[in-house]
Structure formats: structure tokens, C-alpha cells
Design a protein around this motif. Structure first.
Motif, PDB file in Angstrom:
ATOM      1  N   GLY A 130       1.061  -1.350   0.075  1.00  0.00           N
ATOM      2  CA  GLY A 130      -0.319   0.016   0.329  1.00  0.00           C
ATOM      3  C   GLY A 130       0.769   1.256  -0.023  1.00  0.00           C
ATOM      4  N   GLN A 131      -0.168   2.232   0.108  1.00  0.00           N
ATOM      5  CA  GLN A 131       0.938   3.294   0.203  1.00  0.00           C
ATOM      6  C   GLN A 131       0.500   4.316   1.493  1.00  0.00           C
ATOM      7  N   VAL A 132       0.987   5.567   1.805  1.00  0.00           N
ATOM      8  CA  VAL A 132       0.610   6.450   2.686  1.00  0.00           C
ATOM      9  C   VAL A 132       0.289   7.912   2.760  1.00  0.00           C
ATOM     10  N   HIS A 133      -0.352   8.266   3.298  1.00  0.00           N
ATOM     11  CA  HIS A 133      -0.717   9.460   2.687  1.00  0.00           C
ATOM     12  C   HIS A 133      -0.486  10.012   4.034  1.00  0.00           C
ATOM     13  N   ARG A 134      -1.046  11.844   4.131  1.00  0.00           N
ATOM     14  CA  ARG A 134      -0.386  12.920   5.120  1.00  0.00           C
ATOM     15  C   ARG A 134      -2.504  12.935   5.208  1.00  0.00           C
ATOM     16  N   LYS A 187      -3.126   5.070   6.077  1.00  0.00           N
ATOM     17  CA  LYS A 187      -2.316   4.416   4.541  1.00  0.00           C
ATOM     18  C   LYS A 187      -4.030   3.192   3.920  1.00  0.00           C
ATOM     19  N   LEU A 188      -3.554   2.847   2.556  1.00  0.00           N
ATOM     20  CA  LEU A 188      -4.652   2.848   1.761  1.00  0.00           C
ATOM     21  C   LEU A 188      -3.893   1.032   1.017  1.00  0.00           C
ATOM     22  N   LEU A 200      -6.179   2.016   6.706  1.00  0.00           N
ATOM     23  CA  LEU A 200      -5.747   2.533   8.247  1.00  0.00           C
ATOM     24  C   LEU A 200      -5.033   4.132   8.698  1.00  0.00           C
ATOM     25  N   VAL A 201      -5.921   4.854   9.505  1.00  0.00           N
ATOM     26  CA  VAL A 201      -5.976   6.076  10.466  1.00  0.00           C
ATOM     27  C   VAL A 201      -4.879   6.056  11.470  1.00  0.00           C
TER      28      VAL A 201
END
Length: 650
Positions: free
Chosen positions: A223-227, A240-241, A329-330
């Protein structure tokens, strides 16, 4: 004729189930069709061509019986050369019940498997696996394995990265080569991100977040992580997606990976000795957990709860379960840098990086030895240094758990190592490992004693000599660590590499000794005089019923000796393994005997039937052929069982 053809294929398929085959449905159907083609050709050239005037019904009956018998032979051949050991089919990940979907998935899997096998052969993996291991062939195999994993891509690269942390099993040349593996992962498009958020979030994105950065902070294979910023309280978070196609790729690649590991283990005794297939299975299980963010959220909550009562300053991020799902996931955003850049940040803040290194190390050690749940993958990307210098642990997709028995044994192992006591180390190792053979305890203690002497004068302070020496001893004496205990050693090896980023002089063995001395009182079951008295009272209470019965048992033993009634009973069948083994083979012998008996009686009936002048088939001939069929089924079933047992033993 068409009806008889369908009937022949159906009869052949049913026979396959009766003889107990575990081949895939595709191979069973293939065996049935192949038996029809081969039998038809043979039957035409050997009988029908020379007897064109014979009765059609008789011809078709003979043809059908021949097909059934030939199909059993094809089943037996396919069982002998099946590419997967016959107990590994449960590891396949095709879970769809739709026959068409399963067929398409099977076709894609076969194409991918052929692709991986071709890549492995092209890069010489099979050839280098088959040769005897030397330092030169180790280098060749390591290079070819790294190139093969890179070319396969996907989860094969991630598997290689996991193997690069196993310095307990692989020579340094493998660790060096596999550590060069890098993931080239394409980032999700804006449309894909919007689609995932719309599907998984309980409310529209703009109602939950006042800000969401479409550019990811990091991207990986899973997956990948965004702010982002929460609208309700203004807190900064990371989201997290999970990649939308990850489940399909996971099932396909992990299934192929297990099949490749099985193929490699069959070709190489070296691959079998290091448990290459077990490594692939363990990696597969870990990856399946990491693709469900609910498991990571649960792991994070459990580790955080376990750390609440400890004195550590190491932080873990807060999870927001109300807006987290299996695919999203937050987490609390923790502003800082990875441990690779942590030394520079700590230097700017005037903080001694050695103290932070000790804080992180003691935190993970406390998780292992006192809390029983620990971060199983503390690589540099999962250890952060926050802006104020506080260390933090991230990414709890991989977490290990230990029972109290394993914790106590590890504590004794640590005490024995610190005290250089070979007997204590041996005693703790026997509780941490499983074995299938008698242990030479004296030889094991001597080997451990020699290892302690070797590492006592290890001027480099490197842990590789001790870890590899310990695993070599374990292997030589037929022992194997329980999976979670092996996970402890993997975690410590990974942690060593991470700590070297903060402290170039870090010594894993030296820090373990320091930790053991510092927490020796907590390792021991007793401390003060009151603790000793209380422990003695508890032990006496447990022994009291035994002590009460002891005089009576001694008196009974003396009476039996006086009367000459004392006997010794050796119970071979008291062991479940022995009794199961004997019962299993007696059953197979009985089955073979029944099959031979049916065959003998049936041949007699056929002889009597042929001796009677009659039109067509006589009743005796019909019973004779039926008996031959039953006899063949029973004997082929015994043969398949024997092949299956040989594969398991191999």
C-alpha cells in the motif's frame, strides 16, 4: 458412441475419487481424457480392427472396463510426478467457488508459474542449487537468486528482502546480494485513491478530512501512506491505503512462491536443510496478515497497552479505529525522521544518540522478555526519531507473541549467556526447541561450551558468529526453534542493523549482557528474603500431596520386592507416534491383502466363466471382471498411499 464417451470420462473420474487421489480437478479430468484416447487407440489396433463383426455391446463394455483400468495407471503416474508434495495443497490460495473463476485463476497461475520457472532456469538457479555448496558456488547461487527475484518482481522482491535479514541461516554472501533488492512500485493514481476512499470510509472524504494530500509520503508493494488532517479535531494523521489489486497479486505470487520453494527443496539438499519451503510458508502467512489492516490495528493496540506500565519513553502512534477498515488504517501523524537520519537530528538537539539507542533496544528487549508481545520487524524504516528526540516504533503489521514458558526459557538463556554457563544455556535451549530424535545432551553441552569460548575473544563484537554458531549447533543436534522463538532471533538481528544507524559502535552481544545485568533481579523468580520464603512455601504446597503419598508407595514397592511380584512393563504402543505408525501400515497391509484376495478369486471366476459355453458374458465372468476392478482399485489406492508417504518423508 458419444454417450459412451461421456460415460467413460465420468467413470474414470469417479474411479479417481475411489482410489483416494489428491490431484487437482484439472489433472483428474486430464487423466480421464488421456486414458480414453490411449485406450481407444490400443483397443482399436489390438481387437476391434481384427474383430469387426463382434457384438457392439461387448466391444463397448470391454472398452469401458479397459478405460477404467488404464485411467488408474495414469492417476498413479501423475501422483508419482506431481510437482507439489501431497500435503501442500492446503497452501493454495484459490478460494473462489465459481468454477469459471477458478479455471481462469488456474490458467493465470499456471502462466505465472511457467514464467517464474523459466526465469529461474534462465538465471541458473536450478543448476546452482543442484551443485555441492562451496564459497564459490554460494556466490554464484546468491547472484542468480537475486537476479531471479528482481526479474519476477512483486512479492518475490519482498521475500528476498526478508531473506536478507536471515543471517542465522544464510552465508554473508547471500545477505550482501539480497540486501541490494529494491522495490520499484508504481504509485496509485488520483482516481484509484478517490475510489478506495469512497468505498472504504464511513463518510465522504471531505467530511472526515479538512486536508488530504494526494501525493503519498511513501509507497510500497502492499500500500501507500498519505498525510491528512481530521476535520473534527484538527489532528494530523497518516492514512494507509491498501492497493486495490493486492489480494489477487498476493494469492497468485504466494502460491507460485510456495511451489517454487517446493521445487527448489526437491532439487537441493541445501535448500531442504535451511527449511526454504518453511521460510516461504512463514512469509506467506505474514503477508496475508499484513494485507488486513485490522490485524495491524489490533497488534498496535496490544503492544501499546503492554508498554503502558513500562518505564520506556518510546512512543507508538494512536490508531483511529472508528474510521479504519481492513483496507484503510488511520494513525496519528508522528513528525520526525527515520533512524537513518536520526543521528543528525539528535546531534542538532544536543541529545546523546547512544542513550536513545539504549532506550529503543531496552524497549524491544522488555517487550520480548517481560511483556510477551514484541515488534517483529524493527528495521530502520519502522523506527523513528521525533522532532523533540523521542524515539517511536511504527508499522505493527508483523508482531511476535511469546508464552510464559518461552519467556522463562529465554530469560534463563540470557542468564546462562551472561554467566557463560553452558549447562544453563543447554537446558533453556531444550525448552525453546522441538526435536524428533534422542538428544546427546553431553555432546550438546560440549558444543555450547566451545561456542562460548569462541565468542569470548570476538574482538569485533559482531553477533553473527554467535547467532550462526547457535543455529548451526541447533541443526547439528536435530533441534528446531519454535516459530515464535526463531522470530525473536530474527527481530534481534534486524534490531542490530537498526541500532548501528544511531551508534556505529553498537554491539548486540555487549548490549544483551548489559541488559541481563541491569534486569537480573527481574529475571530471577526471587529477590528479597521475603520473596525466597514465599517461593519456598508455594513450592512446598505443590509438593505436599506427592510427599504424603510417598511413604505408602515405598511400602508397596518393598512388599512387591519381597513377594517377587515386581515387573517392568515396556510399552512400545504407549507412544502415540509408534501406535499410529503400526496401525497405519497394518491397515495398508490388510487393504493390499484384500485387494490380492479379490484379484485371485476374480481370476478364478473368469476362468470358470470362460469354461462355460454361453452366448456373450456369463454371470461368473461379470462377477470376475467386477472383482478385478475392485482389486485394482484397492491395490492402486495402497500404491498411492505409499507414494504419498515417501514424499512426506523426503
Amino acid at each position: 458412441m458419444n454417450q459412451f464417451l461421456i460415460l467413460a470420462v465420468l467413470a474414470s473420474f469417479i474411479i479417481g475419487r475411489l482410489i483416494g487421489t489428491r490431484l487437482s480437478y484439472a489433472k483428474q479430468i486430464g487423466a480421464s481424457l488421456l486414458s480414453v484416447v490411449v485406450t481407444s487407440a490400443i483397443f482399436w489396433f489390438t481387437y476391434v480392427r481384427d474383430h469387426p463383426s463382434s457384438s457392439p455391446g461387448i466391444n463397448e463394455m470391454w472398452w469401458l472396463i479397459s478405460i477404467v483400468i488404464v485411467s488408474m495407471l495414469f492417476y498413479l503416474l501423475l501422483e508419482m510426478f506431481d510437482p507439489l508434495p501431497l500435503g501442500e495443497r492446503g497452501d493454495r490460495l484459490s478460494e473462489s467457488r465459481n468454477p469459471l473463476a477458478r479455471l481462469l485463476a488456474w490458467m493465470r497461475r499456471q502462466h505465472r508459474y511457467a514464467q517464474v520457472l523459466f526465469i529461474a532456469i534462465r538465471h541458473g538457479v536450478g543448476r546452482n542449487l543442484a551443485v555441492r555448496r562451496t564459497s564459490f558456488t554460494d556466490r554464484k547461487l546468491a547472484v542468480s537468486l537475486r537476479k531471479m527475484l528482481e526479474k519476477c518482481g512483486g512479492f518475490f522482491i519482498k521475500f528476498g528482502q526478508v531473506l536478507s535479514t536471515r543471517s542465522d541461516l544464510f552465508p554473508p554472501v547471500f545477505i550482501e546480494e539480497l540486501s541490494h533488492l529494491q522495490e520499484n512500485v508504481a504509485r496509485l493514481t488520483t482516481k484509484q485513491i478517490e475510489s478506495i476512499l469512497a468505498k472504504e470510509l464511513p463518510e465522504p472524504k471531505d467530511e472526515l478530512f479538512s486536508y488530504f494530500d494526494m501525493e503519498p509520503l511513501a509507497a510500497a508493494s502492499i500500500g501507500q501512506v498519505h498525510r491528512a488532517t481530521l476535520r473534527k479535531n484538527g489532528k494530523d494523521v497518516v492514512v494507509k491505503l491498501l492497493r486495490p489489486d493486492i489480494i489477487f497479486l498476493l494469492r497468485r505470487d504466494l502460491d507460485i512462491l510456495i511451489r517454487f520453494a517446493s521445487w527448489a527443496s526437491r532439487r537441493s539438499a541445501w535448500a531442504r536443510s535451511i527449511g526454504f519451503l518453511d521460510l516461504a510458508k512463514g512469509f506467506s502467512a505474514a503477508m496475508k496478515e499484513e494485507t488486513d489492516f485490522r490485524i495491524e490495528a489490533r497488534n498496535l493496540a496490544q503492544v501499546s497497552a503492554a508498554m503502558e506500565n513500562s518505564k520506556t519513553k518510546v512512543r507508538t502512534p494512536k490508531v483511529y479505529p472508528e474510521i479504519s477498515t481492513s483496507s484503510i488504517l488511520v494513525l496519528e501523524y508522528m513528525e520526525g525522521v527515520s533512524v537513518k537520519k536520526g543521528a543528525a537530528l539528535l546531534s542538532e538537539r544536543g541529545i546523546d544518540s547512544r542513550l536513545i539507542q539504549q532506550e529503543i533496544f531496552d524497549c524491544v528487549m522488555a517487550q520480548i522478555f517481560f511483556q510477551g508481545i514484541f515488534h517483529a520487524d524493527p528495521h530502520p524504516g519502522n523506527v523513528y526519531i521525533m522532532q523533540d528526540g523521542t524515539p517511536a516504533l511504527l508499522d505493527f503489521g508483523s508482531v511476535g507473541r511469546l508464552g510464559t514458558l518461552q519467556q522463562d526459557a529465554l530469560k534463563r538463556l540470557l542468564i546462562g549467556f551472561e554467566q557463560r554457563n553452558a549447562y544453563v544455556i543447554m537446558d533453556s535451549l531444550l525448552q525453546l526447541t522441538e526435536t524428533k530424535q534422542e538428544i546427546d545432551k553431553e555432546g550438546l553441552e560440549q558444543a555450547i561450551s566451545q561456542l562460548l569460548v569462541q565468542i569470548a575473544y570476538n574482538v569485533t563484537g559482531n553477533s553473527d558468529a554467535f547467532i550462526q554458531g547457535l543455529f548451526r549447533i541447533i541443526s547439528e543436534f536435530g533441534l528446531a526453534f519454535y516459530p515464535m522463538v526463531a522470530g525473536v532471533f530474527r527481530s534481534l538481528i534486524t534490531l542490530e542493523g537498526t541500532m548501528l544507524q544511531l551508534n556505529p559502535d553498537f554491539s548486540l552481544l555487549g548490549e544483551i549482557k548489559r541488559f541481563a545485568k541491569q534486569y537480573l533481579s527481574e529475571f530471577l523468580p526471587v529477590g528479597s528474603v521475603d520473596d525466597i520464603r514465599k517461593t519456598a512455601e508455594n513450592e512446598l504446597i505443590e509438593l505436599l500431596p506427592v510427599l504424603r503419598r510417598l511413604p505408602r508407595r515405598i511400602d508397596n514397592l518393598g512388599t512387591m520386592l519381597e513377594k517377587g511380584e515386581l515387573s517392568v512393563k515396556v510399552g512400545f504402543f504407549s507412544d502415540k507416534t509408534n501406535s499410529s505408525f503400526i496401525a497405519k501400515w497394518i491397515a495398508q497391509l490388510l487393504l493390499a491383502f484384500v485387494g490380492l484376495a479379490f484379484g485371485g478369486i476374480s481370476i478364478g471366476l473368469l476362468y470358470l466363466g470362460e469354461a462355460q459355453p454361453a452366448e456373450g458374458f456369463s454371470v461368473l465372468s461379470m462377477f470376475g471382471y467386477a472383482g478385478v476392478l475392485v482389486s485394482s482399485i484397492l491395490l492402486i489406492r495402497v500404491a498411492i498411499h505409499a507414494i504419498r508417504e515417501l514424499k512426506v518423508d523426503r
